[in-house]
Design a protein around this motif. Structure first.
Motif, PDB file in Angstrom:
ATOM      1  N   ILE A  38       0.655  -1.511   0.192  1.00  0.00           N
ATOM      2  CA  ILE A  38      -0.007   0.068   0.067  1.00  0.00           C
ATOM      3  C   ILE A  38       0.546   0.977  -0.008  1.00  0.00           C
ATOM      4  N   ILE A  39       1.677   0.884   0.525  1.00  0.00           N
ATOM      5  CA  ILE A  39       2.391   2.469   1.012  1.00  0.00           C
ATOM      6  C   ILE A  39       3.905   1.872  -0.491  1.00  0.00           C
ATOM      7  N   ALA A  40       3.530   1.293  -0.858  1.00  0.00           N
ATOM      8  CA  ALA A  40       4.259   1.568  -2.326  1.00  0.00           C
ATOM      9  C   ALA A  40       3.798   2.009  -3.036  1.00  0.00           C
ATOM     10  N   GLN A  41       2.699   1.805  -3.299  1.00  0.00           N
ATOM     11  CA  GLN A  41       1.355   2.295  -4.685  1.00  0.00           C
ATOM     12  C   GLN A  41       1.171   3.573  -4.121  1.00  0.00           C
ATOM     13  N   SER A  42       0.918   4.022  -2.704  1.00  0.00           N
ATOM     14  CA  SER A  42       0.801   5.560  -3.045  1.00  0.00           C
ATOM     15  C   SER A  42       2.211   6.448  -3.113  1.00  0.00           C
TER      16      SER A  42
END
Length: 325
Positions: free
Chosen positions: A150-154
């Motif tokens: 989620i963090i990487a995608q954000s």
């Protein structure tokens, strides 16, 4: 007369020691059910936590696994692995990353968790309070694999929500490669940990706040104290012992900055800022097969953590605060 008094004092001391031994034995007999229940847990801890410590001997060997070679049938090199470890600039950089990220995590987690607990404690609407609590601690139950995804995608430079918002607000002109520049990694680590753990950490402080005597707040209302004055003079001093115990535990784990976050979001572009002792141990121990050096690094981490635990506990004892040991 002096001889008589000495004999009398000795008899008194013997009686006291006998009473202490008797009281201890009586306590054990009374609580024998609890002791029997704890035996399987103690056996589990011994097998999986203490028995593997025999593998520490690899830190003093040039360990090479092979057929017919036991852990005690290896070449002994003394402290050579430790010397190489502390003379290696790469390990010193790893140590810097570990300490800095751990301190960032401790500071942010304490401030945000205590702040959220204080605010929730003042909320009178029970439905709203439960909703905020649920939303805040749900990320804690997400695995780090999903959380890091989620963090990487954000933070993606192509379609990440963070870059889109910043560009819409005209704060940046072009997308930033957040995970491609090491200088951003510590901040991402701190904020990522806050997002995932703040709700669960706040529960501990909320539990401590439930034991505060309501009469203290009523007396403060009569004196005309506002909400922030009651937080500062009643709530925070009342949960001080909980804060001190948790602080001791966090200080003891200052070399335990985590593994999953750095391993999953670290890459060749930010490795100088993202690699911690745990990732270093994995890289040398598993990928390169240098088990002795990896064991030395893990042994160093454990010993420092034990020293910091007793040091923090001793300082709290001198200051008259709550202790863990």
């Amino acid at each position: 007369m002096e001889d008589t008094s000495l004999v009398f004092n000795k008899n008194i001391n013997r009686r006291r020691n006998t009473k202490k031994k008797t009281s201890v034995w009586r306590t054990i007999v009374k609580q024998k059910q609890l002791i029997f229940m704890s035996v399987p847990i103690l056996i589990y801890i011994f097998i999986f936590n203490y028995l593997p410590l025999s593998g520490w001997v690899m830190a003093f060997q040039k360990y090479r696994p092979g057929p017919g070679k036991s852990i005690f049938n290896q070449k002994w090199v003394g402290f050579e692995n430790f010397k190489f470890l502390f003379m290696d600039e790469g390990f010193l950089n790893v140590l810097r990353n570990t300490v800095c990220m751990s301190l960032i995590n401790i500071v942010l987690s304490f401030i945000t968790a205590i702040g959220l607990a204080l605010l929730l404690n003042e909320v009178k609407n029970l439905a709203f309070k439960k909703t905020v609590q649920t939303i805040s601690y749900l990320p804690y139950f997400i695995s780090w694999v999903i959380a890091c995804s989620i963090i990487a995608q954000s933070l993606s430079a192509e379609n990440g929500i963070i870059n889109i918002l910043l560009m819409k607000l005209h704060l940046i002109e072009k997308p930033i490669m957040w995970l491609g520049e090491g200088k951003y990694f510590w901040g991402i680590f701190g904020l990522g940990n806050v997002w995932k753990n703040v709700g669960f950490n706040a529960i501990i402080y909320l539990g401590a706040m439930t034991s505060i005597d309501p009469n203290l707040y009523e007396a403060a209302d009569i004196d005309g104290a506002g909400r922030f004055r009651k937080m500062w003079n009643i709530t925070l001093p009342s949960i001080k012992s909980t804060i001190v115990v948790l602080l001791i535990m966090n200080i003891a784990s200052v070399l335990n900055a985590g593994f999953e976050f750095q391993y999953l979001l670290g890459n060749g572009l930010n490795i100088e800022w993202s690699e911690t002792i745990d990732v270093f141990t994995l890289r040398y121990g598993i990928r390169q097969g240098n088990f002795s050096l990896a064991t030395a690094a893990g042994m160093f981490k454990t010993i420092v953590s034990i020293i910091l635990l007793f040091l923090a506990n001793w300082i709290c004892k001198l200051l008259g605060e709550e202790r863990l040991i």
